[in-house]
Design a protein around this motif. Structure first.
Motif, mmCIF file in Angstrom:
data_model
loop_
_atom_site.group_PDB
_atom_site.id
_atom_site.type_symbol
_atom_site.label_atom_id
_atom_site.label_comp_id
_atom_site.label_asym_id
_atom_site.label_seq_id
_atom_site.Cartn_x
_atom_site.Cartn_y
_atom_site.Cartn_z
ATOM 1 N N LYS A 16 1.002 -1.376 0.158
ATOM 2 C CA LYS A 16 0.187 0.080 0.031
ATOM 3 C C LYS A 16 0.866 1.109 -0.052
ATOM 4 C CE LYS A 16 -3.964 -2.030 2.202
ATOM 5 N NZ LYS A 16 -3.608 -3.398 1.339
ATOM 6 N N GLU A 17 1.965 1.189 -0.781
ATOM 7 C CA GLU A 17 2.774 2.292 -0.816
ATOM 8 C C GLU A 17 2.158 3.440 -1.582
ATOM 9 O OE1 GLU A 17 6.719 1.715 -2.156
ATOM 10 O OE2 GLU A 17 6.959 -0.354 -1.185
ATOM 11 N N ASP A 18 2.553 4.750 -1.485
ATOM 12 C CA ASP A 18 1.682 5.855 -2.014
ATOM 13 C C ASP A 18 2.572 6.109 -3.197
ATOM 14 O OD1 ASP A 18 0.162 8.071 -2.412
ATOM 15 O OD2 ASP A 18 1.482 9.582 -1.383
ATOM 16 N N PHE A 19 1.916 5.951 -4.470
ATOM 17 C CA PHE A 19 2.505 5.990 -5.881
ATOM 18 C C PHE A 19 1.276 6.334 -6.840
ATOM 19 C CE2 PHE A 19 1.851 1.701 -5.950
ATOM 20 C CZ PHE A 19 1.545 1.281 -7.155
ATOM 21 N N GLN A 20 1.730 6.958 -7.872
ATOM 22 C CA GLN A 20 0.616 6.998 -8.952
ATOM 23 C C GLN A 20 0.776 6.036 -10.271
ATOM 24 O OE1 GLN A 20 0.120 10.778 -11.243
ATOM 25 N NE2 GLN A 20 -2.059 10.360 -11.558
ATOM 26 N N LEU A 21 -0.214 5.329 -10.726
ATOM 27 C CA LEU A 21 0.014 4.268 -11.701
ATOM 28 C C LEU A 21 -0.890 5.099 -13.036
ATOM 29 C CD1 LEU A 21 1.179 1.554 -12.793
ATOM 30 C CD2 LEU A 21 -1.067 0.504 -12.429
ATOM 31 N N ILE A 22 -0.051 5.246 -14.084
ATOM 32 C CA ILE A 22 -0.684 5.755 -15.324
ATOM 33 C C ILE A 22 -0.590 4.720 -16.546
ATOM 34 C CG2 ILE A 22 -0.693 7.742 -16.973
ATOM 35 C CD1 ILE A 22 0.253 9.531 -14.760
ATOM 36 N N ASP A 23 -1.666 4.359 -17.038
ATOM 37 C CA ASP A 23 -1.614 3.639 -18.322
ATOM 38 C C ASP A 23 -1.847 4.526 -19.553
ATOM 39 O OD1 ASP A 23 -2.417 1.652 -20.065
ATOM 40 O OD2 ASP A 23 -3.388 0.410 -18.451
ATOM 41 N N VAL A 24 -0.821 4.222 -20.278
ATOM 42 C CA VAL A 24 -1.022 5.152 -21.483
ATOM 43 C C VAL A 24 -1.424 4.448 -22.672
ATOM 44 C CG1 VAL A 24 1.072 6.847 -20.712
ATOM 45 C CG2 VAL A 24 1.597 4.769 -22.138
ATOM 46 N N ARG A 25 -1.935 3.288 -22.618
ATOM 47 C CA ARG A 25 -2.815 2.637 -23.832
ATOM 48 C C ARG A 25 -3.919 3.436 -24.206
ATOM 49 N NH1 ARG A 25 -4.026 -2.979 -21.888
ATOM 50 N NH2 ARG A 25 -4.341 -1.676 -20.051
ATOM 51 N N GLU A 26 -4.438 3.084 -25.330
ATOM 52 C CA GLU A 26 -5.731 3.630 -25.681
ATOM 53 C C GLU A 26 -6.881 3.001 -24.872
ATOM 54 O OE1 GLU A 26 -5.972 5.898 -28.168
ATOM 55 O OE2 GLU A 26 -3.700 5.772 -28.198
ATOM 56 N N THR A 27 -7.945 3.786 -24.831
ATOM 57 C CA THR A 27 -9.182 3.549 -24.068
ATOM 58 C C THR A 27 -9.505 2.197 -24.295
ATOM 59 O OG1 THR A 27 -9.716 5.884 -24.099
ATOM 60 C CG2 THR A 27 -11.379 4.344 -23.004
ATOM 61 N N PHE A 28 -9.937 1.680 -25.613
ATOM 62 C CA PHE A 28 -10.058 0.221 -25.650
ATOM 63 C C PHE A 28 -9.178 -0.784 -25.190
ATOM 64 C CE2 PHE A 28 -7.528 0.850 -29.392
ATOM 65 C CZ PHE A 28 -6.999 -0.573 -29.511
ATOM 66 N N GLU A 29 -7.863 -0.362 -25.127
ATOM 67 C CA GLU A 29 -7.048 -1.338 -24.473
ATOM 68 C C GLU A 29 -7.307 -1.393 -22.977
ATOM 69 O OE1 GLU A 29 -2.976 -1.675 -26.572
ATOM 70 O OE2 GLU A 29 -3.562 0.577 -26.746
ATOM 71 N N TYR A 30 -7.451 -0.374 -22.464
ATOM 72 C CA TYR A 30 -7.431 -0.103 -21.006
ATOM 73 C C TYR A 30 -8.762 -0.855 -20.460
ATOM 74 C CZ TYR A 30 -7.912 2.166 -16.394
ATOM 75 O OH TYR A 30 -7.989 2.386 -15.226
ATOM 76 N N GLU A 31 -9.864 -0.805 -21.364
ATOM 77 C CA GLU A 31 -11.184 -1.472 -20.977
ATOM 78 C C GLU A 31 -10.965 -2.763 -21.312
ATOM 79 O OE1 GLU A 31 -13.821 0.922 -23.431
ATOM 80 O OE2 GLU A 31 -14.094 2.494 -22.412
ATOM 81 N N THR A 32 -10.242 -3.445 -21.888
ATOM 82 C CA THR A 32 -9.961 -4.768 -22.046
ATOM 83 C C THR A 32 -9.379 -5.576 -20.687
ATOM 84 O OG1 THR A 32 -9.710 -4.558 -24.339
ATOM 85 C CG2 THR A 32 -8.687 -6.713 -23.212
ATOM 86 N N SER A 33 -8.490 -4.722 -20.276
ATOM 87 C CA SER A 33 -7.809 -5.058 -18.909
ATOM 88 C C SER A 33 -6.971 -3.953 -18.424
ATOM 89 C CB SER A 33 -7.090 -6.566 -19.227
ATOM 90 O OG SER A 33 -5.850 -6.154 -20.129
ATOM 91 N N ASN A 34 -6.780 -4.026 -17.307
ATOM 92 C CA ASN A 34 -6.257 -2.714 -16.573
ATOM 93 C C ASN A 34 -5.610 -3.311 -15.277
ATOM 94 O OD1 ASN A 34 -7.797 -1.297 -14.584
ATOM 95 N ND2 ASN A 34 -8.927 -1.567 -16.571
ATOM 96 N N LEU A 35 -4.385 -2.241 -14.790
ATOM 97 C CA LEU A 35 -4.155 -2.445 -13.269
ATOM 98 C C LEU A 35 -4.489 -1.344 -12.105
ATOM 99 C CD1 LEU A 35 -0.521 -3.208 -14.198
ATOM 100 C CD2 LEU A 35 -2.361 -5.013 -13.825
ATOM 101 N N ASP A 36 -5.890 -0.781 -12.668
ATOM 102 C CA ASP A 36 -6.175 0.191 -11.982
ATOM 103 C C ASP A 36 -5.603 1.340 -12.002
ATOM 104 O OD1 ASP A 36 -8.621 -1.364 -11.149
ATOM 105 O OD2 ASP A 36 -7.382 -2.376 -9.608
ATOM 106 N N GLY A 37 -4.750 1.669 -12.834
ATOM 107 C CA GLY A 37 -4.235 3.148 -13.025
ATOM 108 C C GLY A 37 -5.260 3.868 -13.738
ATOM 109 N N LEU A 38 -4.548 5.391 -13.828
ATOM 110 C CA LEU A 38 -5.296 6.202 -14.425
ATOM 111 C C LEU A 38 -5.218 6.321 -15.880
ATOM 112 C CD1 LEU A 38 -6.936 9.175 -14.547
ATOM 113 C CD2 LEU A 38 -4.498 10.070 -13.988
ATOM 114 N N ASN A 39 -6.148 6.095 -16.753
ATOM 115 C CA ASN A 39 -5.795 6.132 -18.217
ATOM 116 C C ASN A 39 -5.637 7.472 -18.973
ATOM 117 O OD1 ASN A 39 -8.010 5.150 -21.106
ATOM 118 N ND2 ASN A 39 -5.540 4.716 -20.737
ATOM 119 N N ILE A 40 -4.313 7.715 -19.406
ATOM 120 C CA ILE A 40 -4.190 8.922 -20.229
ATOM 121 C C ILE A 40 -3.272 8.397 -21.374
ATOM 122 C CG2 ILE A 40 -3.326 11.102 -20.483
ATOM 123 C CD1 ILE A 40 -2.964 11.423 -17.298
#
Length: 105
Positions: A16-40
């Motif tokens: 439970k460390e304090d960090f931010q996860l950002i996923d830079v894949r396209e929205t359709f890729e993010y919707e298929t599967s993700n690690l709960d990061g912010l999608n940009i």
């Protein structure tokens, strides 16, 4: 460029460390599967820098690590970020190490 492995990322999540996860894949890729990061998606990363933390570690991920590396290079060069880490191998490495049934585009 600083990198982090999926094993190190999992340890951060488990601890439970304090960090931010950002996923830079396209929205359709993010919707298929993700690690709960912010999608940009990569194409909008430079205009959405206000959503990226500057006061804690930020792990940037994509499918394999190439787009996230490109995002980090742009953010470091154009906006001076110094707290970014590339997830080595991206979500494919996560799938292989921890979740073989995860659907990945």
């Amino acid at each position: 460029m600083k990198e982090i492995t999926v094993q190190e990322l999992k340890a951060k999540i488990d601890n439970k460390e304090d960090f931010q996860l950002i996923d830079v894949r396209e929205t359709f890729e993010y919707e298929t599967s993700n690690l709960d990061g912010l999608n940009i998606p990569l194409g909008g990363i430079l205009i959405e820098t206000d959503k990226i933390a500057q006061d804690k570690p930020v792990i940037v991920q994509c499918r394999s690590g190439k787009r996230s590396a490109a995002a980090i290079m742009q953010l470091e060069q154009m906006h001076g970020f110094t707290n970014l880490y590339n997830l080595k191998g991206g979500i494919l490495a996560w799938q292989e190490a921890f979740d073989p049934n995860m659907p990945v585009y």
